[in-house]
Design a protein around this motif. Structure first.
Motif, short mmCIF file in Angstrom:
data_model
loop_
_atom_site.label_atom_id
_atom_site.label_comp_id
_atom_site.label_asym_id
_atom_site.label_seq_id
_atom_site.Cartn_x
_atom_site.Cartn_y
_atom_site.Cartn_z
N ASN A 83 34.14 31.85 49.70
CA ASN A 83 34.81 32.56 48.67
C ASN A 83 35.14 31.69 47.37
O ASN A 83 35.18 30.42 47.61
N SER A 106 36.88 37.70 49.76
CA SER A 106 36.77 38.52 50.58
C SER A 106 36.93 38.08 52.01
O SER A 106 36.67 36.85 52.26
N ILE A 110 30.05 36.51 53.20
CA ILE A 110 29.35 37.05 52.09
C ILE A 110 28.02 36.35 52.23
O ILE A 110 27.89 35.10 52.29
#
Length: 192
Positions: A83, A106, A110
């Protein structure tokens, strides 16, 4: 050390499985049977790298890069990013400009998927490989100094077909590229 090795081997296999699923989607998107690539990637010669870009507190020019502009050589790359780590940029062929890839906070992993050079060859450049680079992270404010990540960390999985898979245009019309095996293509890249 053995436990870390096992974690990485498990992660590699999960990325391999994900890449094979993406290749099925690519086949369908190209108007082929979903299984078209199956026998071309069942003994893939993929690789993975753990990437560390240290935080930089000194003044740098705009030409100083964490990783210079490049495209990846294989069919696709799967990049796991943490992140809120600035620096990754992709080149927009339409505008001819570099654009930052902003990673939203998040709780979930990712992933960024890049098209590689071999997939560009397979599509006769209908799909282009993703030109990208990584700028060094420089704190710009006192807030950045306190709250920003110490470094940029990512894991890059590079999917490549089987060594003997012939890469040739899958689309109608004259091909821009001569057919070449994945192994020979990669060897030529390593030697250049």
């Amino acid at each position: 050390v053995e436990e870390f090795r096992q974690i990485l081997c498990n992660y590699f296999e999960k990325m391999r499985t994900l890449a094979h699923k993406i290749m099925k989607l690519f086949a369908v998107a190209l108007g082929l049977e979903s299984s078209y690539f199956d026998d071309k990637i069942d003994k893939d010669i993929s690789s993975m790298r753990l990437l560390y870009y240290p935080r930089c507190n000194e003044e740098l020019s705009s030409e100083d890069l964490g990783a210079g502009e490049h495209s990846d050589w294989g069919t696709l790359s799967i990049l796991y990013v943490m992140n809120n780590q600035p620096g990754l940029q992709v080149f927009n062929n339409r505008t001819q400009e570099w654009n930052a890839v902003n990673i939203p906070p998040s709780p979930e992993p990712i992933f960024i998927i890049n098209i590689g050079d071999m997939m560009a060859r397979w599509t006769n450049d209908y799909w282009v490989s993703t030109l990208h680079r990584v700028l060094p992270f420089r704190p710009s404010t006192e807030k950045d100094n306190d709250e920003s990540p110490v470094a940029r960390l990512s894991i890059a999985f590079f999917h490549n077909p089987n060594h003997d898979t012939v890469i040739h245009s899958l689309l109608p019309g004259e091909s821009k590229y001569d057919p070449i095996t994945a192994g020979k293509y990669l060897q030529a890249k390593f030697e250049s």
